[in-house]
Motif scaffolding. Structure first.
Motif, PDB file in Angstrom:
ATOM      1  N   GLN A 158     -38.017 -81.656 -57.480  1.00  0.00           N
ATOM      2  CA  GLN A 158     -38.500 -81.958 -58.787  1.00  0.00           C
ATOM      3  C   GLN A 158     -37.968 -82.292 -59.492  1.00  0.00           C
ATOM      4  O   GLN A 158     -37.902 -83.732 -60.149  1.00  0.00           O
ATOM      5  CB  GLN A 158     -39.429 -80.937 -59.279  1.00  0.00           C
ATOM      6  N   LEU A 159     -36.676 -81.946 -59.555  1.00  0.00           N
ATOM      7  CA  LEU A 159     -35.473 -82.482 -60.629  1.00  0.00           C
ATOM      8  C   LEU A 159     -35.003 -83.912 -60.069  1.00  0.00           C
ATOM      9  O   LEU A 159     -34.901 -85.087 -60.875  1.00  0.00           O
ATOM     10  CB  LEU A 159     -34.405 -81.652 -60.745  1.00  0.00           C
ATOM     11  N   LEU A 160     -34.769 -83.969 -58.985  1.00  0.00           N
ATOM     12  CA  LEU A 160     -34.429 -85.078 -58.134  1.00  0.00           C
ATOM     13  C   LEU A 160     -35.237 -86.250 -58.228  1.00  0.00           C
ATOM     14  O   LEU A 160     -35.248 -87.457 -58.364  1.00  0.00           O
ATOM     15  CB  LEU A 160     -33.962 -84.905 -56.551  1.00  0.00           C
ATOM     16  N   ARG A 161     -36.517 -85.967 -57.872  1.00  0.00           N
ATOM     17  CA  ARG A 161     -37.785 -87.156 -58.146  1.00  0.00           C
ATOM     18  C   ARG A 161     -37.865 -87.793 -59.520  1.00  0.00           C
ATOM     19  O   ARG A 161     -37.970 -88.842 -59.764  1.00  0.00           O
ATOM     20  CB  ARG A 161     -38.962 -86.463 -57.760  1.00  0.00           C
ATOM     21  N   ALA A 162     -37.574 -86.781 -60.447  1.00  0.00           N
ATOM     22  CA  ALA A 162     -37.842 -86.816 -61.945  1.00  0.00           C
ATOM     23  C   ALA A 162     -36.471 -87.973 -62.484  1.00  0.00           C
ATOM     24  O   ALA A 162     -36.777 -88.921 -63.053  1.00  0.00           O
ATOM     25  CB  ALA A 162     -37.887 -85.820 -62.757  1.00  0.00           C
ATOM     26  N   ARG A 163     -35.504 -87.569 -61.619  1.00  0.00           N
ATOM     27  CA  ARG A 163     -34.332 -88.354 -62.341  1.00  0.00           C
ATOM     28  C   ARG A 163     -33.798 -89.652 -61.435  1.00  0.00           C
ATOM     29  O   ARG A 163     -33.650 -90.565 -62.246  1.00  0.00           O
ATOM     30  CB  ARG A 163     -33.110 -87.498 -62.188  1.00  0.00           C
ATOM     31  N   PHE A 164     -33.981 -89.596 -59.991  1.00  0.00           N
ATOM     32  CA  PHE A 164     -33.603 -90.623 -59.219  1.00  0.00           C
ATOM     33  C   PHE A 164     -34.748 -91.397 -58.729  1.00  0.00           C
ATOM     34  O   PHE A 164     -34.414 -92.426 -58.005  1.00  0.00           O
ATOM     35  CB  PHE A 164     -32.570 -89.922 -58.368  1.00  0.00           C
ATOM     36  N   GLN A 165     -35.951 -91.248 -58.753  1.00  0.00           N
ATOM     37  CA  GLN A 165     -36.967 -91.915 -57.925  1.00  0.00           C
ATOM     38  C   GLN A 165     -36.937 -93.455 -58.246  1.00  0.00           C
ATOM     39  O   GLN A 165     -37.026 -94.205 -57.259  1.00  0.00           O
ATOM     40  CB  GLN A 165     -38.282 -91.487 -58.192  1.00  0.00           C
ATOM     41  N   SER A 166     -36.858 -93.760 -59.338  1.00  0.00           N
ATOM     42  CA  SER A 166     -36.805 -95.313 -59.804  1.00  0.00           C
ATOM     43  C   SER A 166     -35.464 -95.987 -59.413  1.00  0.00           C
ATOM     44  O   SER A 166     -35.401 -97.092 -59.520  1.00  0.00           O
ATOM     45  CB  SER A 166     -37.136 -95.453 -61.353  1.00  0.00           C
ATOM     46  N   GLU A 167     -34.334 -94.999 -59.215  1.00  0.00           N
ATOM     47  CA  GLU A 167     -32.917 -95.703 -58.852  1.00  0.00           C
ATOM     48  C   GLU A 167     -32.854 -95.941 -57.415  1.00  0.00           C
ATOM     49  O   GLU A 167     -31.856 -96.648 -57.150  1.00  0.00           O
ATOM     50  CB  GLU A 167     -31.780 -94.726 -59.486  1.00  0.00           C
ATOM     51  N   VAL A 168     -33.580 -95.333 -56.543  1.00  0.00           N
ATOM     52  CA  VAL A 168     -33.282 -95.568 -54.993  1.00  0.00           C
ATOM     53  C   VAL A 168     -33.472 -97.099 -54.809  1.00  0.00           C
ATOM     54  O   VAL A 168     -34.875 -97.317 -54.981  1.00  0.00           O
ATOM     55  CB  VAL A 168     -34.155 -94.484 -54.296  1.00  0.00           C
ATOM     56  N   ARG A 169     -32.855 -97.743 -54.309  1.00  0.00           N
ATOM     57  CA  ARG A 169     -32.993 -98.784 -54.112  1.00  0.00           C
ATOM     58  C   ARG A 169     -32.439 -99.070 -52.512  1.00  0.00           C
ATOM     59  O   ARG A 169     -31.309 -99.067 -52.318  1.00  0.00           O
ATOM     60  CB  ARG A 169     -32.322 -99.975 -54.924  1.00  0.00           C
ATOM     61  N   ILE A 170     -33.208 -99.838 -51.551  1.00  0.00           N
ATOM     62  CA  ILE A 170     -32.635-100.182 -50.421  1.00  0.00           C
ATOM     63  C   ILE A 170     -32.737-101.649 -50.229  1.00  0.00           C
ATOM     64  O   ILE A 170     -33.797-102.189 -50.426  1.00  0.00           O
ATOM     65  CB  ILE A 170     -33.770 -99.489 -49.365  1.00  0.00           C
ATOM     66  N   SER A 171     -31.473-102.197 -49.897  1.00  0.00           N
ATOM     67  CA  SER A 171     -31.536-103.638 -49.829  1.00  0.00           C
ATOM     68  C   SER A 171     -31.774-103.929 -48.327  1.00  0.00           C
ATOM     69  O   SER A 171     -31.753-103.353 -47.517  1.00  0.00           O
ATOM     70  CB  SER A 171     -29.880-103.928 -49.974  1.00  0.00           C
ATOM     71  N   GLU A 172     -32.343-105.384 -48.511  1.00  0.00           N
ATOM     72  CA  GLU A 172     -32.619-105.943 -47.175  1.00  0.00           C
ATOM     73  C   GLU A 172     -31.325-106.133 -46.122  1.00  0.00           C
ATOM     74  O   GLU A 172     -31.953-105.843 -44.932  1.00  0.00           O
ATOM     75  CB  GLU A 172     -33.032-107.352 -47.536  1.00  0.00           C
TER      76      GLU A 172
END
Length: 305
Positions: free
Chosen positions: A133-147
């Motif tokens: 739950q901590l990881l989702r709250a902190r990093f969910q918006s930061e995970v970016r996968i490039s093409e």
């Protein structure tokens, strides 16, 4: 990192395990203090026994470091206002038991027979749920996968690049049902839908046929891959022949059906792309998890005795 990762591998061994001797002695010597939270010899022995059951060979050292991490996880979760309930832990414990084909009571019994208290497993589950739950709250918006990363990974899996996907050409049609419509009015609209479906034969005639009914909106035709439609709609589309209409679904606008104008199987790597993206996202999440833990450890006061 999630609770599922360690729930699966090695736990089947537990069913057949027969460890001689009785429960571990409840030794209470303090071995580590983490931000004023003590970790005892008993805690370490219990965790080491659990690790052995799940196939790990790190012994007391690995058990100690894992317990330190868990203390930091739970302290950080508390600071963030995250609370893992007993019901949450019970559910995860039950899922774990079912994966090794045991009831929760039988899993507890099997653990006890191997010298491991159920609370040792439950504490580990609680920490992993809180950490997730901590990881989702902190990093969910930061995970970016490039093409470029996706393409590079796909090139390593060329055998999957020739997979096929179903492509649908569909036309949404809405039979409007006002919010205050009574039961008799709703029943009439369903009869209208049934009549429309029985008479429908081609998307080219959808607008003309719809004009014979009141308050029917014919949307533009769209083309969608199977990966772009919800599972229930995909199932309905697969069951509906080209030139026919799906059964009605209740929506906020009324009764919605989909005319199947065309569907075909095409060469597509859409499924492979989704799999690759999930794998890359998981790897990125694991890296963030390790960075987060290093950050917590750098701030913590860890006193080894």
């Amino acid at each position: 990192m999630t609770a599922k990762r360690w729930m699966l591998a090695g736990l089947a061994i537990l069913v057949a395990a027969t460890v001689s001797g009785g429960p571990l002695a409840a030794q209470t010597a303090i071995k580590v203090i983490v931000n004023n939270k003590p970790i005892t010899t008993y805690d370490i022995n219990q965790r080491a026994s659990l690790l052995r059951l799940t196939g790990s060979r790190g012994g007391a050292k690995q058990a100690t470091e894992e317990l330190i991490d868990e203390v930091l996880k739970m302290q950080e979760a508390e600071r963030a206002g995250i609370r893992v309930t007993k019901a949450d832990v019970d559910e995860a414990y039950g899922q774990l038991a079912s994966r090794v084909k045991l009831t929760p009571a039988r899993l507890t019994q099997a653990l006890n027979q191997s010298g491991v208290k159920a609370d040792t497993m439950r504490q580990r589950i609680q920490a992993e749920i809180a950490w997730g739950q901590l990881l989702r709250a902190r990093f969910q918006s930061e995970v970016r996968i490039s093409e470029s990363d996706v393409i590079a990974a796909l090139r390593k899996q060329e055998d999957k690049s020739s997979d096929t996907s179903m492509e649908y050409r569909i036309q949404p049609i809405i039979f409007v049902v006002p919010a205050k419509t009574g039961a008799s009015g709703k029943n009439q609209r369903r009869r209208d839908v049934d009549t429309f479906r029985s008479r429908f034969s081609s998307c080219n005639e959808a607008q003309t046929l719809a004009s014979e009914f009141r308050e029917v909106v014919v949307m533009p035709m769209v083309t969608r891959l199977e990966t772009e439609v919800p599972a229930p709609l995909k199932e309905a589309l697969d069951k509906t022949a080209v030139g026919k209409v799906t059964t009605a679904q209740d929506t906020s606008k009324g009764l919605e059906v989909y005319a199947v104008c065309d569907k075909r199987e095409i060469a597509s790597n859409a499924a492979a792309r989704m799999e690759v993206e999930d794998e890359l996202r998981n790897k990125e999440g694991e890296q963030m998890s390790r960075r987060y833990m290093r950050e917590l450890r750098s701030r913590a006061i860890i006193d080894y005795r």
